[in-house]
Structures are given as structure tokens and as C-alpha cells.
Scaffold this motif. Structure first.
Motif, PDB file in Angstrom:
ATOM      1  N   ALA A 292      39.804   4.768  48.789  1.00 46.21           N
ATOM      2  CA  ALA A 292      40.520   4.967  47.533  1.00 46.21           C
ATOM      3  C   ALA A 292      40.588   6.452  47.182  1.00 46.21           C
ATOM      4  CB  ALA A 292      39.840   4.188  46.414  1.00 46.21           C
ATOM      5  N   ALA A 293      39.493   7.175  47.435  1.00 45.00           N
ATOM      6  CA  ALA A 293      39.465   8.614  47.161  1.00 45.00           C
ATOM      7  C   ALA A 293      40.460   9.354  48.043  1.00 45.00           C
ATOM      8  CB  ALA A 293      38.054   9.153  47.392  1.00 45.00           C
ATOM      9  N   LEU A 294      40.504   8.972  49.321  1.00 44.69           N
ATOM     10  CA  LEU A 294      41.432   9.608  50.257  1.00 44.69           C
ATOM     11  C   LEU A 294      42.878   9.334  49.843  1.00 44.69           C
ATOM     12  CD1 LEU A 294      41.290  11.267  52.893  1.00 44.69           C
ATOM     13  CD2 LEU A 294      41.551   9.111  54.144  1.00 44.69           C
ATOM     14  N   ALA A 295      43.173   8.087  49.479  1.00 43.61           N
ATOM     15  CA  ALA A 295      44.526   7.731  49.048  1.00 43.61           C
ATOM     16  C   ALA A 295      44.899   8.463  47.763  1.00 43.61           C
ATOM     17  CB  ALA A 295      44.632   6.221  48.845  1.00 43.61           C
TER      18      ALA A 295
ATOM     19  N   GLY B 227      44.238  -1.697  49.568  1.00 44.10           N
ATOM     20  CA  GLY B 227      42.808  -1.466  49.378  1.00 44.10           C
ATOM     21  C   GLY B 227      42.272  -2.237  48.184  1.00 44.10           C
ATOM     22  N   LEU B 228      43.058  -2.287  47.107  1.00 41.12           N
ATOM     23  CA  LEU B 228      42.657  -3.068  45.938  1.00 41.12           C
ATOM     24  C   LEU B 228      42.574  -4.559  46.263  1.00 41.12           C
ATOM     25  CD1 LEU B 228      44.696  -1.386  43.044  1.00 41.12           C
ATOM     26  CD2 LEU B 228      42.218  -1.381  43.342  1.00 41.12           C
ATOM     27  N   LEU B 229      43.513  -5.005  47.099  1.00 43.16           N
ATOM     28  CA  LEU B 229      43.503  -6.410  47.506  1.00 43.16           C
ATOM     29  C   LEU B 229      42.242  -6.738  48.307  1.00 43.16           C
ATOM     30  CD1 LEU B 229      44.886  -9.162  47.709  1.00 43.16           C
ATOM     31  CD2 LEU B 229      46.114  -8.298  49.739  1.00 43.16           C
ATOM     32  N   LEU B 230      41.883  -5.844  49.241  1.00 41.36           N
ATOM     33  CA  LEU B 230      40.668  -6.057  50.030  1.00 41.36           C
ATOM     34  C   LEU B 230      39.430  -6.045  49.141  1.00 41.36           C
ATOM     35  CD1 LEU B 230      41.393  -3.846  53.176  1.00 41.36           C
ATOM     36  CD2 LEU B 230      41.347  -6.347  53.055  1.00 41.36           C
ATOM     37  N   ASP B 231      39.425  -5.132  48.177  1.00 46.83           N
ATOM     38  CA  ASP B 231      38.289  -5.056  47.253  1.00 46.83           C
ATOM     39  C   ASP B 231      38.188  -6.342  46.439  1.00 46.83           C
ATOM     40  OD1 ASP B 231      36.283  -3.032  45.854  1.00 46.83           O
ATOM     41  OD2 ASP B 231      37.315  -4.124  44.256  1.00 46.83           O
ATOM     42  N   PHE B 232      39.339  -6.885  46.054  1.00 41.41           N
ATOM     43  CA  PHE B 232      39.357  -8.130  45.275  1.00 41.41           C
ATOM     44  C   PHE B 232      38.829  -9.293  46.107  1.00 41.41           C
ATOM     45  CE2 PHE B 232      41.507 -12.014  43.865  1.00 41.41           C
ATOM     46  CZ  PHE B 232      41.130 -12.041  42.536  1.00 41.41           C
ATOM     47  N   VAL B 233      39.184  -9.294  47.400  1.00 43.92           N
ATOM     48  CA  VAL B 233      38.769 -10.381  48.289  1.00 43.92           C
ATOM     49  C   VAL B 233      37.271 -10.313  48.587  1.00 43.92           C
ATOM     50  CG1 VAL B 233      38.995 -11.349  50.614  1.00 43.92           C
ATOM     51  CG2 VAL B 233      41.036 -10.672  49.330  1.00 43.92           C
ATOM     52  N   PHE B 234      36.789  -9.111  48.927  1.00 49.60           N
ATOM     53  CA  PHE B 234      35.402  -8.977  49.381  1.00 49.60           C
ATOM     54  C   PHE B 234      34.407  -8.642  48.264  1.00 49.60           C
ATOM     55  CE2 PHE B 234      37.672  -7.711  53.437  1.00 49.60           C
ATOM     56  CZ  PHE B 234      37.412  -8.914  54.088  1.00 49.60           C
TER      57      PHE B 234
ATOM     58  N   SER C  95      33.358  -9.357  42.455  1.00 54.90           N
ATOM     59  CA  SER C  95      32.347  -9.327  41.397  1.00 54.90           C
ATOM     60  C   SER C  95      32.224  -7.956  40.730  1.00 54.90           C
ATOM     61  CB  SER C  95      30.981  -9.745  41.955  1.00 54.90           C
ATOM     62  OG  SER C  95      30.572  -8.851  42.986  1.00 54.90           O
ATOM     63  N   ASP C  96      32.754  -6.920  41.386  1.00 57.19           N
ATOM     64  CA  ASP C  96      32.680  -5.569  40.800  1.00 57.19           C
ATOM     65  C   ASP C  96      33.580  -5.430  39.582  1.00 57.19           C
ATOM     66  OD1 ASP C  96      30.989  -4.992  42.841  1.00 57.19           O
ATOM     67  OD2 ASP C  96      32.359  -3.679  43.939  1.00 57.19           O
ATOM     68  N   GLY C  97      34.680  -6.202  39.551  1.00 56.53           N
ATOM     69  CA  GLY C  97      35.618  -6.094  38.439  1.00 56.53           C
ATOM     70  C   GLY C  97      36.477  -4.850  38.502  1.00 56.53           C
ATOM     71  N   THR C  98      36.842  -4.421  39.721  1.00 56.94           N
ATOM     72  CA  THR C  98      37.597  -3.176  39.893  1.00 56.94           C
ATOM     73  C   THR C  98      38.966  -3.226  39.234  1.00 56.94           C
ATOM     74  OG1 THR C  98      36.463  -2.705  41.975  1.00 56.94           O
ATOM     75  CG2 THR C  98      38.532  -1.554  41.584  1.00 56.94           C
ATOM     76  N   LEU C  99      39.691  -4.329  39.414  1.00 53.93           N
ATOM     77  CA  LEU C  99      41.042  -4.421  38.864  1.00 53.93           C
ATOM     78  C   LEU C  99      41.041  -4.296  37.342  1.00 53.93           C
ATOM     79  CD1 LEU C  99      42.632  -7.242  41.054  1.00 53.93           C
ATOM     80  CD2 LEU C  99      43.123  -4.790  41.126  1.00 53.93           C
ATOM     81  N   LEU C 100      40.179  -5.035  36.687  1.00 55.16           N
ATOM     82  CA  LEU C 100      40.125  -4.996  35.227  1.00 55.16           C
ATOM     83  C   LEU C 100      39.556  -3.685  34.703  1.00 55.16           C
ATOM     84  CD1 LEU C 100      38.964  -8.630  34.332  1.00 55.16           C
ATOM     85  CD2 LEU C 100      41.253  -7.644  34.130  1.00 55.16           C
ATOM     86  N   SER C 101      38.831  -2.956  35.558  1.00 57.02           N
ATOM     87  CA  SER C 101      38.191  -1.714  35.101  1.00 57.02           C
ATOM     88  C   SER C 101      39.215  -0.651  34.717  1.00 57.02           C
ATOM     89  CB  SER C 101      37.253  -1.168  36.179  1.00 57.02           C
ATOM     90  OG  SER C 101      37.976  -0.648  37.285  1.00 57.02           O
ATOM     91  N   MET C 102      40.421  -0.696  35.314  1.00 54.89           N
ATOM     92  CA  MET C 102      41.438   0.292  34.962  1.00 54.89           C
ATOM     93  C   MET C 102      42.138  -0.056  33.662  1.00 54.89           C
ATOM     94  SD  MET C 102      41.036   2.703  36.915  1.00 54.89           S
ATOM     95  CE  MET C 102      42.308   3.653  36.097  1.00 54.89           C
ATOM     96  N   ILE C 103      41.731  -1.167  33.049  1.00 52.15           N
ATOM     97  CA  ILE C 103      42.210  -1.520  31.712  1.00 52.15           C
ATOM     98  C   ILE C 103      41.099  -1.322  30.685  1.00 52.15           C
ATOM     99  CG2 ILE C 103      43.100  -3.384  30.251  1.00 52.15           C
ATOM    100  CD1 ILE C 103      44.356  -4.593  32.747  1.00 52.15           C
ATOM    101  N   SER C 104      39.945  -1.865  30.998  1.00 55.64           N
ATOM    102  CA  SER C 104      38.819  -1.785  30.059  1.00 55.64           C
ATOM    103  C   SER C 104      37.990  -0.521  30.206  1.00 55.64           C
ATOM    104  CB  SER C 104      37.907  -2.993  30.245  1.00 55.64           C
ATOM    105  OG  SER C 104      37.266  -2.944  31.519  1.00 55.64           O
ATOM    106  N   GLY C 105      37.958   0.030  31.443  1.00 54.55           N
ATOM    107  CA  GLY C 105      37.108   1.181  31.724  1.00 54.55           C
ATOM    108  C   GLY C 105      35.740   0.800  32.257  1.00 54.55           C
ATOM    109  N   TYR C 106      35.406  -0.490  32.201  1.00 55.65           N
ATOM    110  CA  TYR C 106      34.071  -0.949  32.592  1.00 55.65           C
ATOM    111  C   TYR C 106      34.080  -1.661  33.946  1.00 55.65           C
ATOM    112  CZ  TYR C 106      32.418   0.008  27.855  1.00 55.65           C
ATOM    113  OH  TYR C 106      32.064   0.623  26.678  1.00 55.65           O
TER     114      TYR C 106
END
Length: 237
Positions: A95-98, A152-159, A162-173
Motif C-alpha cells: 500500500a505504501a509503494l502504491a 490490495g484492499l480486496l486481498l486485505d479484506f479477504v485475509f 478483522s483489521d477493519g481497514t476499509l472502514l478505517s478510511m471513514i472512521s479513522g479507527y
């Protein structure tokens, strides 16, 4: 347990950046909406420029020092993508590289488009065709990076859902316990200044006369002059 990772300026930048590029790319082939293309293109370029500056003095997770872009970390992340030996609360290595790539190509795309426009209207003496080709190539590379980011977000969502990465860009958490991001006054002032300047630059760019109209006016003037010269020749006869 949740931890505050993405500050408000970063979340605002993320969504404006995404919306700006996607809309500008779609409108780039539509002559009727070229003014919106110009406005959004300039806005995206300015947002990227200020985001790069923010990466040098911004808070944790927004700072480039928090970007794990070394080759060993990238390889380790790819090899252990499913099992995940190391957890990254901010940007993971891919994600950092992208993100770095998107920032660079956002500026290149915006700058080449601006120079192409100024060349077309005769404001600067450059070959507009060269910058047009460069603009198209850089925009397409930008698009590829965006698609890679989404994958990459899709892979993160699949694997690692539980981290909540997708929602974090809305809530910040994000889920989990780690060091929280903290904004100071200079961060907030800079972010506000950057957003206002990007909005102002977008407003100015919206006023640009479409290139095709410029060409059409020049062609019409040329044809009219040619017709007048032909009429004068007939009168002489």
C-alpha cells in the motif's frame, strides 16, 4: 479495542484524491465537460503536492518514515500475505509503494496536462504533442496503480478483514491496540491551507477555455481570412 490511525486531513485527502482522479479520467474524453477535467486535474495535482509535503512533517502514519517500502519488507509481506508475520497499522509495504507511486504520477499527470494546455494556446513554446503523449501515458500508469491499490484492499479484506481497514478510511479507527495518531496545530493549519489552495486552483482551472474551442476558433478565423482573400481576388478580376 480500536486505535485512531487516520487523521481527518488524511481521510479528506484520500476521498478527494480518489474522487478527483476517477472523475477527471472519465471526463477526459468528453469535450463538453473539459472544464471539469481541467479543474479536477489541477486539484488532484495540488492535493498530491501538499500530501507529499505533509509526508515530511505530518503525524505518524501520514509521515513517510512510517512507510515500510524496503525490499526485504515488501518481500516478507508478499511471502506471508495470508499468515501475516508482521502487522502494519498504517500502510503495509504494498500500500505504501502504491501510494508513493500514485502521488508521483498524480503530479506528473497534472503538470503535463497543464503544460500541454498552455502549449496549445501558445502561452509557452513547447511541443504540445509530446506533452499530450506523456499526459496520456502517466494517466494510464496512475490508473494501473489505483487498480493495484484496490486489489490490495480486496486481498486485505479477504485475509485480514478483522483489521477493519476499509472502514478505517471513514472512521479513522482500526481494530487493535497501538500508538494513536496525533495532530498538532501546525498540521491542522497546513491541511486547511492546502485544501483551500487546491480548491482555488481548481476554480481557476475551470475558467480555461477548452482546447478544442481554441483550435476551432483559429480554424474558423483562418477559413474566413482565406475566403476574404479569395473574394478580393475575384473583385480584382
Amino acid at each position: 479495542m480500536k486505535t485512531f490511525i487516520w487523521s481527518l486531513p488524511i481521510r479528506i485527502f484520500h476521498w478527494l484524491f480518489a474522487f478527483g482522479f476517477a472523475t477527471a479520467y472519465i471526463l477526459g474524453e468528453n469535450e463538453i465537460s473539459m472544464n471539469f477535467h481541467y479543474a479536477l486535474g489541477v486539484a488532484v495535482g495540488l492535493l498530491a503536492f501538499f500530501r507529499i509535503l505533509f509526508g515530511f512533517f505530518g503525524p505518524k502514519y501520514a509521515h513517510f518514515s512510517d512507510f515500510p517500502v524496503s525490499i526485504p519488507k515488501i518481500m516478507d509481506y508478499l511471502i506471508n500475505l495470508k499468515t501475516r508475520v508482521t502487522r502494519y497499522y498504517g500502510h503495509n509495504p504494498l500500500a505504501a509503494l502504491a501510494m508513493i507511486g500514485m502521488l508521483i504520477f498524480a503530479i506528473l499527470t497534472s503538470f503535463s496536462g497543464l503544460v500541454m494546455y498552455l502549449s496549445e494556446i501558445g502561452y509557452v513554446a513547447f511541443d504540445s504533442d509530446v506533452f499530450e503523449d506523456f499526459h496520456e501515458v502517466s494517466a494510464n500508469i496512475f490508473l494501473i496503480l489505483v487498480i493495484a491499490h484496490l486489489l490490495g484492499l480486496l486481498l486485505d479484506f479477504v485475509f485480514h478483514n478483522s483489521d477493519g481497514t476499509l472502514l478505517s478510511m471513514i472512521s479513522g479507527y482500526k481494530n487493535g491496540k497501538t500508538e494513536e495518531t496525533k495532530l498538532n496545530k501546525s498540521h491542522s493549519v497546513f491541511a486547511l491551507f492546502a485544501l483551500l489552495l487546491a480548491a482555488y486552483g481548481s476554480f481557476l482551472a475551470y475558467q480555461f477555455a477548452p482546447i478544442d474551442d481554441e483550435k476551432g476558433d483559429k480554424t474558423e478565423q483562418h477559413d474566413k481570412k482565406h475566403s476574404d482573400d479569395h473574394d478580393d481576388d475575384d473583385d480584382d478580376d
